[in-house]
Design a protein around this motif. Sequence first.
Motif, mmCIF file in Angstrom:
data_model
loop_
_atom_site.group_PDB
_atom_site.id
_atom_site.type_symbol
_atom_site.label_atom_id
_atom_site.label_comp_id
_atom_site.label_asym_id
_atom_site.label_seq_id
_atom_site.Cartn_x
_atom_site.Cartn_y
_atom_site.Cartn_z
ATOM 1 N N VAL A 325 0.852 -1.201 0.000
ATOM 2 C CA VAL A 325 0.000 0.000 0.000
ATOM 3 C C VAL A 325 0.877 1.236 0.000
ATOM 4 C CG1 VAL A 325 -1.747 1.298 1.281
ATOM 5 C CG2 VAL A 325 -1.867 -1.198 1.208
ATOM 6 N N ALA A 326 0.510 2.175 -0.891
ATOM 7 C CA ALA A 326 1.166 3.474 -0.957
ATOM 8 C C ALA A 326 0.083 4.556 -0.969
ATOM 9 C CB ALA A 326 2.043 3.561 -2.203
ATOM 10 N N TYR A 327 0.490 5.794 -0.808
ATOM 11 C CA TYR A 327 -0.469 6.908 -0.769
ATOM 12 C C TYR A 327 0.037 8.067 -1.608
ATOM 13 C CZ TYR A 327 -2.592 4.486 3.207
ATOM 14 O OH TYR A 327 -3.193 3.546 4.012
ATOM 15 N N LEU A 328 -0.910 8.746 -2.268
ATOM 16 C CA LEU A 328 -0.592 9.991 -2.944
ATOM 17 C C LEU A 328 -0.576 11.132 -1.930
ATOM 18 C CD1 LEU A 328 -2.743 9.711 -6.204
ATOM 19 C CD2 LEU A 328 -0.308 9.188 -5.910
ATOM 20 N N ASP A 329 -0.150 12.316 -2.381
ATOM 21 C CA ASP A 329 -0.074 13.465 -1.465
ATOM 22 C C ASP A 329 -1.447 13.863 -0.923
ATOM 23 O OD1 ASP A 329 2.630 13.541 -1.838
ATOM 24 O OD2 ASP A 329 2.545 15.038 -3.453
ATOM 25 N N ASP A 330 -2.502 13.618 -1.704
ATOM 26 C CA ASP A 330 -3.847 13.995 -1.250
ATOM 27 C C ASP A 330 -4.510 12.903 -0.417
ATOM 28 O OD1 ASP A 330 -4.412 12.086 -3.132
ATOM 29 O OD2 ASP A 330 -5.485 13.402 -4.503
ATOM 30 N N GLY A 331 -3.793 11.837 -0.094
ATOM 31 C CA GLY A 331 -4.319 10.776 0.745
ATOM 32 C C GLY A 331 -4.932 9.616 -0.005
ATOM 33 N N THR A 332 -4.961 9.666 -1.337
ATOM 34 C CA THR A 332 -5.534 8.566 -2.111
ATOM 35 C C THR A 332 -4.684 7.304 -1.936
ATOM 36 O OG1 THR A 332 -6.375 10.125 -3.756
ATOM 37 C CG2 THR A 332 -6.235 7.816 -4.407
ATOM 38 N N MET A 333 -5.346 6.202 -1.639
ATOM 39 C CA MET A 333 -4.631 4.940 -1.397
ATOM 40 C C MET A 333 -4.373 4.216 -2.710
ATOM 41 S SD MET A 333 -5.535 1.833 1.241
ATOM 42 C CE MET A 333 -7.008 1.276 0.389
ATOM 43 N N ILE A 334 -3.158 3.720 -2.845
ATOM 44 C CA ILE A 334 -2.762 2.948 -4.022
ATOM 45 C C ILE A 334 -2.409 1.532 -3.555
ATOM 46 C CG2 ILE A 334 -1.159 2.763 -5.951
ATOM 47 C CD1 ILE A 334 -0.673 5.748 -5.692
ATOM 48 N N VAL A 335 -3.138 0.563 -4.097
ATOM 49 C CA VAL A 335 -2.871 -0.843 -3.772
ATOM 50 C C VAL A 335 -1.976 -1.404 -4.877
ATOM 51 C CG1 VAL A 335 -3.862 -3.113 -3.360
ATOM 52 C CG2 VAL A 335 -5.090 -1.063 -2.606
ATOM 53 N N VAL A 336 -0.759 -1.799 -4.477
ATOM 54 C CA VAL A 336 0.233 -2.289 -5.448
ATOM 55 C C VAL A 336 0.260 -3.806 -5.374
ATOM 56 C CG1 VAL A 336 2.630 -2.188 -6.192
ATOM 57 C CG2 VAL A 336 1.564 -0.179 -5.113
ATOM 58 N N ASP A 337 -0.134 -4.446 -6.464
ATOM 59 C CA ASP A 337 -0.124 -5.910 -6.522
ATOM 60 C C ASP A 337 1.324 -6.398 -6.577
ATOM 61 O OD1 ASP A 337 -1.018 -8.484 -6.692
ATOM 62 O OD2 ASP A 337 -1.333 -8.422 -8.867
ATOM 63 N N GLY A 338 1.695 -7.236 -5.614
ATOM 64 C CA GLY A 338 3.079 -7.725 -5.546
ATOM 65 C C GLY A 338 4.023 -6.703 -4.956
ATOM 66 N N GLY A 339 3.494 -5.715 -4.243
ATOM 67 C CA GLY A 339 4.357 -4.660 -3.709
ATOM 68 C C GLY A 339 4.842 -4.911 -2.292
ATOM 69 N N LYS A 340 4.474 -6.055 -1.714
ATOM 70 C CA LYS A 340 4.873 -6.305 -0.339
ATOM 71 C C LYS A 340 6.386 -6.375 -0.193
ATOM 72 C CE LYS A 340 4.027 -9.424 3.562
ATOM 73 N NZ LYS A 340 3.297 -10.604 4.066
ATOM 74 N N ARG A 341 7.024 -6.926 -1.183
ATOM 75 C CA ARG A 341 8.485 -7.064 -1.102
ATOM 76 C C ARG A 341 9.204 -5.737 -1.299
ATOM 77 N NH1 ARG A 341 6.963 -9.454 -5.976
ATOM 78 N NH2 ARG A 341 7.786 -8.436 -7.867
ATOM 79 N N HIS A 342 8.450 -4.686 -1.669
ATOM 80 C CA HIS A 342 9.058 -3.365 -1.874
ATOM 81 C C HIS A 342 8.710 -2.388 -0.745
ATOM 82 C CE1 HIS A 342 10.290 -4.447 -5.932
ATOM 83 N NE2 HIS A 342 9.039 -4.875 -6.193
ATOM 84 N N ILE A 343 8.235 -2.923 0.389
ATOM 85 C CA ILE A 343 7.881 -2.031 1.497
ATOM 86 C C ILE A 343 9.105 -1.234 1.924
ATOM 87 C CG2 ILE A 343 7.169 -1.969 3.927
ATOM 88 C CD1 ILE A 343 5.384 -4.349 3.415
ATOM 89 N N GLY A 344 8.901 0.089 2.072
ATOM 90 C CA GLY A 344 9.997 0.982 2.438
ATOM 91 C C GLY A 344 10.766 1.502 1.249
ATOM 92 N N GLU A 345 10.378 1.072 0.039
ATOM 93 C CA GLU A 345 11.086 1.504 -1.169
ATOM 94 C C GLU A 345 10.200 2.428 -2.005
ATOM 95 O OE1 GLU A 345 12.312 -1.886 -3.375
ATOM 96 O OE2 GLU A 345 13.304 -2.867 -1.665
#
Length: 370
Positions: A325-345
């Motif tokens: 999960v990532a967020y835009l500046d306005d708070g919109t949530m972005i669900v990244v498929d396969g993004g768990k391994r990129h947490i903190g990146e």
Amino acid sequence: MLDKILRFIIIVLSVIAGLMMTDRIIPLLAPWVSEEFFSVGIFGITVATIFSFVGGGLIGGFIGFIISPFLLNSLWQFTYWVEARLNRMPVNDVLAGALGLSIGLIISNLLGSAFLPIPFVGRYIPIVLSIILGYLGLNIAIRKREELFSFCSTIPWLNKDKGKEANKPANMYQYKILDTSVIIDGRIADICQTGFIEGTLLIPRFVLAELQHIADSSDLLKRNRGRRGLDILNRIQKELGMYVQIDNHDFDDIAEVDAKLVKLGQQIKGKLVTNDYNLNKVAELQGVPVLNINDLANAVKPVVLPGEEMIVHVVKDGKEFGQGVAYLDDGTMIVVDGGKRHIGETIGVMVTSVLQTAAGRMIFAKPKAI
């Protein structure tokens, strides 16, 4: 000066009352007083008459002099009480009450004249009718004020300028009613600053009472939220120059603030400004227009289309396996498929779909192929 004039009037009335009472009492003394008292006099004026004027006038005037301060004090207290009540009442209530009182007194006068020939009680029945019908007319007119004014609007000669008024913008006179949640939220102040909100902002007194109750709460978080709401109102009125009006309508038969807001919106034909989802739906079901701050915020978010690329920072894992999960500046949530391994990146992603919900916008993406 006014007190002296009123006190003089009270003394004069007391003197007149003393003369009238003495004139009634003297004949009752005839059996115990000699006839000379009633026949001998000066220049044709009997002793009884002289006594009536002098004694009755002095006694009545003395009594009036003694009680006039107390009467004036009671009069001014009653005047202040009536003035305070009228100041808290909306103009519509005052006009409706005056009209209802007038109609009630007219009807009581017409009915009361029919009872005058009745011995003993005939003269008192009109007074009782005036009190009862005047009170009923006053209360019924205030409770039915909306129906009364709606009926008046259908009379042609009272609406000669209706065609001219129709040419004016419909929202020129429309109130924007603020609820507690939107005041505490604070974004309404920023919207007012941009000029997108115009007209009169209406703050019901029961909303202010709820806001004050929150500001006085023993819970630190609630207390800070309540004080923030009061600061927002102060900023809107003083810094931003918006016209803020405190509304005195209250509905004693309704307990919940949300229900009172909907009822007020129906009565004054205003728009309800809120960010409460449930209040939004209830108001729309009852025909009250709603300006939802959350809907406005969602509407002005940047449009993102499937296939677009963006750079995001993955902050946590998602609900499904392997998601990030990532967020835009306005708070919109972005669900990244396969993004768990990129947490903190911080990685590049490609948008696959966009989901618009009542809670906001959700973007689904996948890491961009390198």
